[in-house]
Design a protein around this motif. Structure first.
Motif, PDB file in Angstrom:
ATOM      1  N   GLY A 197       0.824  -1.209   0.000  1.00  0.00           N
ATOM      2  CA  GLY A 197       0.000   0.000   0.000  1.00  0.00           C
ATOM      3  C   GLY A 197       0.852   1.251   0.000  1.00  0.00           C
ATOM      4  O   GLY A 197       0.641   2.173  -0.794  1.00  0.00           O
ATOM      5  N   ALA A 198       1.823   1.280   0.870  1.00  0.00           N
ATOM      6  CA  ALA A 198       2.688   2.449   0.966  1.00  0.00           C
ATOM      7  C   ALA A 198       3.454   2.654  -0.332  1.00  0.00           C
ATOM      8  O   ALA A 198       3.600   3.774  -0.824  1.00  0.00           O
ATOM      9  CB  ALA A 198       3.656   2.275   2.132  1.00  0.00           C
ATOM     10  N   GLN A 207       2.428  -2.173  -9.462  1.00  0.00           N
ATOM     11  CA  GLN A 207       2.955  -3.483  -9.865  1.00  0.00           C
ATOM     12  C   GLN A 207       1.837  -4.508  -9.988  1.00  0.00           C
ATOM     13  O   GLN A 207       2.035  -5.680  -9.680  1.00  0.00           O
ATOM     14  CB  GLN A 207       4.015  -3.975  -8.891  1.00  0.00           C
ATOM     15  N   ILE A 208       0.666  -4.025 -10.369  1.00  0.00           N
ATOM     16  CA  ILE A 208      -0.453  -4.935 -10.594  1.00  0.00           C
ATOM     17  C   ILE A 208      -1.081  -4.620 -11.946  1.00  0.00           C
ATOM     18  O   ILE A 208      -1.231  -3.451 -12.311  1.00  0.00           O
ATOM     19  CB  ILE A 208      -1.524  -4.796  -9.495  1.00  0.00           C
ATOM     20  N   ASP A 265       7.858  -8.585 -12.588  1.00  0.00           N
ATOM     21  CA  ASP A 265       7.504  -8.304 -11.208  1.00  0.00           C
ATOM     22  C   ASP A 265       6.098  -7.718 -11.084  1.00  0.00           C
ATOM     23  O   ASP A 265       5.830  -6.922 -10.192  1.00  0.00           O
ATOM     24  CB  ASP A 265       8.532  -7.350 -10.585  1.00  0.00           C
ATOM     25  N   TYR A 266       5.241  -8.120 -11.977  1.00  0.00           N
ATOM     26  CA  TYR A 266       3.851  -7.678 -11.901  1.00  0.00           C
ATOM     27  C   TYR A 266       2.951  -8.810 -11.455  1.00  0.00           C
ATOM     28  O   TYR A 266       3.137  -9.963 -11.862  1.00  0.00           O
ATOM     29  CB  TYR A 266       3.379  -7.153 -13.266  1.00  0.00           C
ATOM     30  N   ASP A 267       1.980  -8.488 -10.612  1.00  0.00           N
ATOM     31  CA  ASP A 267       0.934  -9.441 -10.265  1.00  0.00           C
ATOM     32  C   ASP A 267      -0.293  -9.156 -11.105  1.00  0.00           C
ATOM     33  O   ASP A 267      -0.409  -8.088 -11.712  1.00  0.00           O
ATOM     34  CB  ASP A 267       0.600  -9.346  -8.768  1.00  0.00           C
ATOM     35  N   VAL A 268      -1.199 -10.118 -11.111  1.00  0.00           N
ATOM     36  CA  VAL A 268      -2.366 -10.004 -11.984  1.00  0.00           C
ATOM     37  C   VAL A 268      -3.656 -10.137 -11.194  1.00  0.00           C
ATOM     38  O   VAL A 268      -3.849 -11.085 -10.439  1.00  0.00           O
ATOM     39  CB  VAL A 268      -2.325 -11.090 -13.079  1.00  0.00           C
ATOM     40  N   LEU A 269      -4.512  -9.151 -11.383  1.00  0.00           N
ATOM     41  CA  LEU A 269      -5.828  -9.149 -10.771  1.00  0.00           C
ATOM     42  C   LEU A 269      -6.814  -9.669 -11.813  1.00  0.00           C
ATOM     43  O   LEU A 269      -6.878  -9.137 -12.916  1.00  0.00           O
ATOM     44  CB  LEU A 269      -6.182  -7.706 -10.392  1.00  0.00           C
ATOM     45  N   SER A 314      -9.357   3.680  -9.188  1.00  0.00           N
ATOM     46  CA  SER A 314      -8.822   3.688  -7.828  1.00  0.00           C
ATOM     47  C   SER A 314      -7.308   3.477  -7.831  1.00  0.00           C
ATOM     48  O   SER A 314      -6.715   3.252  -6.790  1.00  0.00           O
ATOM     49  CB  SER A 314      -9.511   2.628  -6.973  1.00  0.00           C
ATOM     50  N   SER A 315      -6.727   3.517  -9.024  1.00  0.00           N
ATOM     51  CA  SER A 315      -5.271   3.343  -9.153  1.00  0.00           C
ATOM     52  C   SER A 315      -4.787   2.049  -8.523  1.00  0.00           C
ATOM     53  O   SER A 315      -3.730   2.002  -7.925  1.00  0.00           O
ATOM     54  CB  SER A 315      -4.516   4.516  -8.514  1.00  0.00           C
ATOM     55  N   LEU A 316      -5.611   1.022  -8.648  1.00  0.00           N
ATOM     56  CA  LEU A 316      -5.203  -0.274  -8.114  1.00  0.00           C
ATOM     57  C   LEU A 316      -4.259  -0.958  -9.086  1.00  0.00           C
ATOM     58  O   LEU A 316      -3.441  -1.773  -8.695  1.00  0.00           O
ATOM     59  CB  LEU A 316      -6.449  -1.149  -7.905  1.00  0.00           C
ATOM     60  N   VAL A 317      -4.420  -0.662 -10.357  1.00  0.00           N
ATOM     61  CA  VAL A 317      -3.589  -1.319 -11.375  1.00  0.00           C
ATOM     62  C   VAL A 317      -2.872  -0.291 -12.236  1.00  0.00           C
ATOM     63  O   VAL A 317      -3.347   0.830 -12.412  1.00  0.00           O
ATOM     64  CB  VAL A 317      -4.450  -2.230 -12.287  1.00  0.00           C
ATOM     65  N   ASP A 318      -1.738  -0.702 -12.743  1.00  0.00           N
ATOM     66  CA  ASP A 318      -0.962   0.178 -13.616  1.00  0.00           C
ATOM     67  C   ASP A 318      -1.363   0.024 -15.071  1.00  0.00           C
ATOM     68  O   ASP A 318      -1.108   0.904 -15.894  1.00  0.00           O
ATOM     69  CB  ASP A 318       0.527  -0.161 -13.512  1.00  0.00           C
ATOM     70  N   GLY A 319      -1.945  -1.126 -15.379  1.00  0.00           N
ATOM     71  CA  GLY A 319      -2.267  -1.385 -16.775  1.00  0.00           C
ATOM     72  C   GLY A 319      -3.295  -2.481 -16.905  1.00  0.00           C
ATOM     73  O   GLY A 319      -3.695  -3.100 -15.918  1.00  0.00           O
ATOM     74  N   ILE A 320      -3.721  -2.697 -18.146  1.00  0.00           N
ATOM     75  CA  ILE A 320      -4.840  -3.599 -18.407  1.00  0.00           C
ATOM     76  C   ILE A 320      -4.502  -4.529 -19.561  1.00  0.00           C
ATOM     77  O   ILE A 320      -3.903  -4.097 -20.552  1.00  0.00           O
ATOM     78  CB  ILE A 320      -6.099  -2.781 -18.774  1.00  0.00           C
TER      79      ILE A 320
END
Lengths: 341, 341
Positions: free
Chosen positions: A50-51, A60-61, A92-96, A113-119
């Motif tokens: 979070g920080a 990184q998601i 180093d990216y995780d996937v939602l 909500s800026s949860l992810v950097d990309g799609i």
DNA sequence: GCGATTCGTCTAAACGTTTCGACTGCCTCG
DNA sequence: CGAGGCAGTCGAAACGTTTAGACGAATCGC
């Protein structure tokens, strides 16, 4: 949970020194670095996600929108999903994972909500609301598959047109002049899935260009549908000597069953090609010549393109992956060299 | 991207008022609330996920560890994954997908960095390193499937033992005394997957208890393997009148093909039951009586249990889902009422 | 021998929330 | 009429990072 303060205390330095030591963005004395590494190990420290998101502006998601439509072959779909996750981890990216329901609302939610950097978008239809959304959101995004309107989009996919050309040419080179094409389930075409018509249309065009006769039919997924499809192409093309399957694995297997029941021998009586199969055709009887649909290649490239967008050095564009032809012995020269026409 | 300050400014209030208005944790004047809602709408505001995680100590993300093993039926696997995502969304949770490679390291990473609030484990083996890790991490977690050592774990799964009992009793009630059981692929048992031996052992035990004769064999997934499996059980049990399939859908379908090729009619000559199938058996010919493996039920319950752990009112325990028996006409009383023994 | 440079480290200011405590009116009750 | 309570709002302090800027010490060139 241990935080950076703990690490700093244990290592006897300030938190910024820890941060720089871990990120490598400033030089740190070897001895200091060593003490910090030691403390990190000892505390099993990992920066709070979070920080990091909050300050670093990088989460990184990646969001993966992977709707599972009826008529989509689940194992193939799964292969794409897993390939995306695996490829993303390399950076180093995780996937939602986002699903069907919530397709657009979920994307909007995680993006805003800026949860992810990309799609990453999977299985787009010719006209897909998610593509408009992606344009609106302005977030780095890559589409696997080619929708009708690709303006402003980064897309990657197997070159289905070229795959169709490859299949036609192979058969024509072997002397075949009457070729059947069995496609996906009818509802796949109706739903507007992007690649089936791309393949079909290119197939028909290339056949016309080369002056060979083609009969096309979709094939519903249950055995009655497959039987009907085989009947349809054989009835339309009594002299058919070549057959291309652009359908999922169970259907391919059923087609081979029907052919064998009818005493049609592959490749002696009929040359058969499996087009754009996600999986090996080695277990089929006989193994079919195949133009593979390489999930990992598309997905790896999609992730690369997304990362390039992060770096800022990537214009929206459409990228095609070259198809390859793999011979496994299910095609042969046209059986009776009777003069056609 | 709009933040809470922007909303506060537009609505003409302080940021804490906005926060309270949106969370509902303190009362807010109706007129103020309305202005805030308006501003939120106008700006398309969504709370920054990173900031929320940082302060709130809740990330609203679950990790789903979903390794896809060889021999696992991909569509069934997919059904579980999608069900988990869908169920999690009901509680406003998103799902981070973790795969095979990185099984333990990935879980450790996301847990230690406080990226996720909880963990769901899919497809555990009898002795699975992930279960030890979950115990170590101390994060709320739910396991779908039952490993050997369940101490300290929250587990949920279909009651495969009861399902086996149901299958045996059904056939015994119809007078069958010689029953075949065709199981998963051999490597599934070797790998230590948790449910296949649970089913098999309970099946054998119940059969022994009721004094009926059983022949069990695993079935490799290709058609030769299936053919061999059918041969094995019929050879071992010449008087076999009942057959239970605890295997994936393609194998079930192939078994029915083999039976029909041998001129064995279902259910006239042989009663057949599909045990623990994730999908409808309606498309099989004939449709098989089935004891469904309800992915959505297991997953919904798994999410409920995870949420209960967040709330603090949940002790680790194992929970079984009751199997049901669905009649579709593939079982019948034993054909020739010849006295056995 | 002195200014300039480099290296290693620290201080402090963000990032965008949530939430505790405090304040202001206003109402109620004795 | 004053004490107490409550509804509605605000200010400010966290949360755990990253990173710009500052600073001392060592090194270097001349």
């Amino acid at each position: 949970m241990a935080n950076i303060h703990d690490v700093a205390r244990v290592a006897g330095v300030s938190i910024s020194t820890v941060s720089y030591a871990l990120s490598g963005k400033r030089s740190i004395a070897a001895s200091t670095k060593q003490r910090i590494d030691q403390a990190v190990l000892q505390l099993d420290y990992r920066a709070n996600a979070g920080a990091r998101m909050l300050k670093g502006a990088r989460t990184q998601i990646l969001a993966l929108s992977a709707p599972l439509h009826a008529g989509t072959h689940a194992p193939a779909h799964m292969a794409f999903v897993l390939s995306v996750v695996t490829a993303a981890r390399q950076y180093d990216y995780d996937v939602l994972l986002l699903t069907q329901d919530e397709a657009t609302s979920g994307l909007r939610r995680v993006a805003r909500s800026s949860l992810v950097d990309g799609i990453v978008l999977l299985d787009v239809s010719t006209s897909d609301p998610r593509t408009d959304l992606v344009r609106e959101l302005g977030l780095p995004a890559t589409v696997i598959g080619i929708p009708n309107d690709t303006a402003g989009l980064t897309c990657v996919d197997l070159d289905f047109e070229q795959a169709a050309v490859l299949a036609v040419r192979r058969l024509v080179d072997l002397g075949h002049r009457e070729i059947g094409l069995i496609g996906q389930a009818p509802l796949v075409y109706e739903r507007g899935s992007n690649f089936p018509p791309r393949f079909r249309d290119a197939f028909l065009a290339e056949a016309a260009r080369l002056g060979v006769t083609v009969a096309f039919t979709p094939a519903a997924e249950e055995s009655a549908g497959v039987r009907a499809a085989v009947e349809h192409v054989t009835a339309a093309l009594p002299g058919m000597t070549g057959l291309v399957l652009h359908c999922n694995e169970p259907v391919q297997s059923m087609v081979l069953d029907v052919l064998s029941q009818r005493g049609i021998s592959v490749p002696n009586d009929l040359s058969v090609i499996s087009a754009c199969s996600s999986f090996s055709t080695g277990h089929l009887n006989p193994p079919l010549d195949v133009i593979p649909l390489p999930a990992d290649q598309s997905c790896t490239r999609a992730i690369e393109l997304t990362m390039a967008q992060f770096a800022g050095d990537a214009e929206p564009h459409v990228e095609y992956i070259d198809p390859t032809y793999v011979e496994l012995g299910s095609t042969a020269p046209v059986p009776t060299p009777a003069p056609h026409r």
